[in-house]
Design an enzyme around this catalytic site. Sequence first.
Site, PDB file in Angstrom:
ATOM      1  N   ASN A   1     -30.887  -3.852  20.421  1.00 38.50           N
ATOM      2  CA  ASN A   1     -29.510  -3.385  20.621  1.00 38.50           C
ATOM      3  C   ASN A   1     -28.906  -3.904  21.931  1.00 38.50           C
ATOM      4  OD1 ASN A   1     -29.748  -1.853  18.251  1.00 38.50           O
ATOM      5  ND2 ASN A   1     -30.645  -0.144  19.389  1.00 38.50           N
TER       6      ASN A   1
ATOM      7  N   SER B   1     -35.081   0.508  19.161  1.00 35.11           N
ATOM      8  CA  SER B   1     -34.885   1.825  18.563  1.00 35.11           C
ATOM      9  C   SER B   1     -36.230   2.523  18.462  1.00 35.11           C
ATOM     10  CB  SER B   1     -34.267   1.667  17.174  1.00 35.11           C
ATOM     11  OG  SER B   1     -34.541   2.803  16.387  1.00 35.11           O
TER      12      SER B   1
ATOM     13  N   HIS C   1      -6.293 -11.184  15.239  1.00 31.57           N
ATOM     14  CA  HIS C   1      -6.490 -10.010  14.352  1.00 31.57           C
ATOM     15  C   HIS C   1      -7.938  -9.921  13.872  1.00 31.57           C
ATOM     16  CE1 HIS C   1      -2.020 -10.085  13.970  1.00 31.57           C
ATOM     17  NE2 HIS C   1      -2.226 -11.390  13.941  1.00 31.57           N
TER      18      HIS C   1
ATOM     19  N   TYR D   1      -1.424  15.084  56.279  1.00 34.18           N
ATOM     20  CA  TYR D   1      -2.724  15.315  55.646  1.00 34.18           C
ATOM     21  C   TYR D   1      -2.759  16.629  54.886  1.00 34.18           C
ATOM     22  CZ  TYR D   1      -7.644  16.177  54.886  1.00 34.18           C
ATOM     23  OH  TYR D   1      -8.845  16.455  54.285  1.00 34.18           O
TER      24      TYR D   1
ATOM     25  N   LYS E   1     -35.006  -3.286  15.381  1.00 32.96           N
ATOM     26  CA  LYS E   1     -33.758  -3.273  16.144  1.00 32.96           C
ATOM     27  C   LYS E   1     -33.864  -3.884  17.528  1.00 32.96           C
ATOM     28  CE  LYS E   1     -30.519  -0.529  15.353  1.00 32.96           C
ATOM     29  NZ  LYS E   1     -29.148  -0.902  15.176  1.00 32.96           N
TER      30      LYS E   1
ATOM     31  N   ASN F   1      -8.805  13.584  60.674  1.00 32.67           N
ATOM     32  CA  ASN F   1      -7.853  12.945  59.751  1.00 32.67           C
ATOM     33  C   ASN F   1      -7.791  11.428  59.918  1.00 32.67           C
ATOM     34  OD1 ASN F   1      -7.406  15.526  58.962  1.00 32.67           O
ATOM     35  ND2 ASN F   1      -5.331  15.701  59.812  1.00 32.67           N
TER      36      ASN F   1
ATOM     37  N   GLU G   1     -22.820  -2.470  25.791  1.00 33.29           N
ATOM     38  CA  GLU G   1     -22.224  -1.198  25.366  1.00 33.29           C
ATOM     39  C   GLU G   1     -22.011  -0.252  26.536  1.00 33.29           C
ATOM     40  OE1 GLU G   1     -23.804  -0.473  20.880  1.00 33.29           O
ATOM     41  OE2 GLU G   1     -25.330  -0.616  22.423  1.00 33.29           O
TER      42      GLU G   1
ATOM     43  N   LYS H   1     -12.892  11.113  47.459  1.00 32.89           N
ATOM     44  CA  LYS H   1     -14.137  10.371  47.677  1.00 32.89           C
ATOM     45  C   LYS H   1     -14.976  10.173  46.431  1.00 32.89           C
ATOM     46  CE  LYS H   1     -13.895  11.665  52.302  1.00 32.89           C
ATOM     47  NZ  LYS H   1     -12.632  12.319  51.853  1.00 32.89           N
TER      48      LYS H   1
ATOM     49  N   GLN I   1      -9.686  15.312  50.304  1.00 25.57           N
ATOM     50  CA  GLN I   1     -11.143  15.277  50.268  1.00 25.57           C
ATOM     51  C   GLN I   1     -11.622  14.909  48.856  1.00 25.57           C
ATOM     52  OE1 GLN I   1     -13.509  17.924  52.818  1.00 25.57           O
ATOM     53  NE2 GLN I   1     -14.191  18.874  50.920  1.00 25.57           N
TER      54      GLN I   1
ATOM     55  N   SER J   1     -18.031  18.811  51.695  1.00 25.30           N
ATOM     56  CA  SER J   1     -18.013  17.502  51.026  1.00 25.30           C
ATOM     57  C   SER J   1     -19.248  16.688  51.401  1.00 25.30           C
ATOM     58  CB  SER J   1     -16.749  16.739  51.416  1.00 25.30           C
ATOM     59  OG  SER J   1     -16.663  16.620  52.824  1.00 25.30           O
TER      60      SER J   1
HETATM   61  N1  ARG Z   1     -13.616  16.062  54.876  1.00 31.81           N
HETATM   62  C1  ARG Z   1     -12.215  15.857  55.098  1.00 31.81           C
HETATM   63  C2  ARG Z   1     -11.697  14.834  54.090  1.00 31.81           C
HETATM   64  O1  ARG Z   1     -12.480  14.259  53.440  1.00 31.81           O
HETATM   65  C3  ARG Z   1     -12.003  15.327  56.475  1.00 31.81           C
HETATM   66  C4  ARG Z   1     -10.700  15.642  57.070  1.00 31.81           C
HETATM   67  C5  ARG Z   1     -10.595  17.101  57.376  1.00 31.81           C
HETATM   68  N2  ARG Z   1      -9.407  17.403  58.034  1.00 31.81           N
HETATM   69  C6  ARG Z   1      -8.919  18.627  58.087  1.00 31.81           C
HETATM   70  N3  ARG Z   1      -7.823  18.785  58.715  1.00 31.81           N
HETATM   71  N4  ARG Z   1      -9.518  19.627  57.520  1.00 31.81           N
HETATM   72  O2  ARG Z   1     -10.545  14.633  53.931  1.00 31.81           O
END
Ligand code: ARG
Length: 476
Positions: free
Chosen positions: A302, A294, A173, A334, A300, A127, A307, A342, A339, A40
Site C-alpha cells: 500500500n 496488510s 477529467h 496584545y 498487498k 510581548n 496517503e 503556537k 498564545q 503554554s
Molecule cells: N505565553 C504568552 C504568549 O504566548 C507570552 C506573552 C504573555 N504576555 C502577557 N501579557 N500575558 O503569547
Amino acid sequence: MNTPPTKFTKSTPGQAAGKKLWGGRFSAPTAADMEAFNASIHFDRRLLPYDVTVSTVYARMLQRLGLLDEQECERICTALGRLEEEAAAGVRRWDTALEDVHTHVEVWLVEAVGEAGRKLHAGRSRNDLVVTSMRLYLRDQLDEIDATLNRLLEVLIELAEREADSVMPGYTHLQTAQPVTFGHHMLAWFEMLLRDRGRLRDCRRRADVLPLGAAALAGSGFPLDRAWLAAELGFSAYTENSLDAISDRDCFIEFVAAAAMLMMHLSRCSEELVLWSSHPFAFVELPDAYCTGSSIMPQKKNPDAAELVRGKSGRVYGSLLSLLTMMKAQPLAYNRDNQEDKEPFFDCADTLRDCLRIYAGMLPGMQVRRERLREAAEQGYSNATEVADYLVRKGVPFRDAHEAVGGVVRRALKKGRPLAELSLAELQQAHPAMEEDIYDCLRLEAAVGARDLPGGTAPGQVRKALERARRRLRAP
Ligand code: ARG
C-alpha cells in the site's frame, strides 16, 4: 509533534504564587485549573534556545546602557548559555505554575545567578520577547524547509531528465486526453513546488524584521539601540510601530498559508501516486521502504506514505483556519488569544518538514514502468487530436476536422480497434483528405513531438525546460 515527553512539576498554589512574575498585585492564589489552562509551557518550551539567544543579546544591550555592570552581564550570559543543557539534564525543572518558556528562563536565571537575574526584564516585555523568539524559530524552520524542498525539486529534475522521452497518457477529467511525456509531468510538479518555494521565501523576507524594543505595547522606556539589536540577532530591519509589532502574527499566518498551498500540491501529487501505483494503472512502483503491507491480505503493498501526506494536508489547512480565526477579532495590541498561535504554527512546521522529507526520500526510489505508460497511451484514442490537426494542415477547417474524426473514433470504438489499425479506406470514409502519411501522425512519438513550442511536451522542449529549471532552482 516530535518533542519527547517531559515531566512537569506541579507546585502547590501557595508555592506557585511566590514564583509568579506578576504575583505582587494579587492576594489570592490562582485556581489550580486556571493554572493549567493558562500554561503554554507544554508546547512553547521548544522556544527555549530562541529565548536564550534573545535574552543574551538583550543583557548585552542593558550593559551598554549601564543597567547591568560588566560582571553581572557576564554571569547572566554564562548562566543563560547553560539553561538548555541543564533543562535536558533535569537540573532545571519545568513547572506548569511558571506559565511559559519566558517565565522559566527568567526564574531559572535568578536561581542560577541570584539578584542580577532580576534586572534582565527592564525595558522589555514577554510581548516583544515571545514574537522575537518566534520569528527566530520561524527563520530556522524556513531555512530547513527550503533546503529539503530544494532536494525534492532536484529529484524532480532528475526524474524528468530520465523520463524525458517516456510517453504516457495525459488526462483531463481523468479521461485519456493526449499523450504527454512522464518528464513533462514531473516538470509540472516542479513548477507547482517552485512557486511554493517562492511564497516561503517571500514570507522569510517579511519575517526578517525585529520586534524587540516594542516592549509591552508602547515601546521600551529605555533608549535601546534597535539597529544594534537587529544586527546582533541577524534581522535586516526593526519594526516601525510598537503596537503593530507585538500584536502582528502575519508572518506565522503567512507561513501556514504558504504551507497549506504546498501541502495542497503535495496532496495532488500523492493522489496521482496512489492512482499510478494501483493495479489498473501500474505506471509506477513505489519503493518498499515507503510502503506498508496488510495484516490480512498477503499480496498487498500500500502507498501509505503518499496517503499520509494527502491526509496531513487537512491538518495544515486546519492550522490556517485556527490562526485566521484567532486573529480576526483582536483589538490592538496584545491579547492572550495569541498564545493559541503556537500549537497550529508548530504543528504546521513539523508536518510540512516531515512530508517534504518523506517525498525527497521516496521519489528517488520510484520505478517508472515505461512499457505500461506506453500501453495505456495507446489505448483511449489519445492520438485523435493528431488526426484532426493533420486535416487542418491539409486545409480542412478545424471544426469540420473535429466532427469527422469524432465519427472515426465512434466507428473504431465499435470495432474495438485503435485508430492506427483502421485501413486507409476506413479512414478516408471520414474524410477524403486522408492519405498514407496519416499513419505517421498516429504514432505516439509524433503526437508528443508535435507539441514543440515552449511549455509543450515535445521531448526537445522538455530538455530545454529542464535547463531553465536547473537555473531557476539555483536562483535566490
Ligand atoms: N505565553 C504568552 C504568549 O504566548 C507570552 C506573552 C504573555 N504576555 C502577557 N501579557 N500575558 O503569547
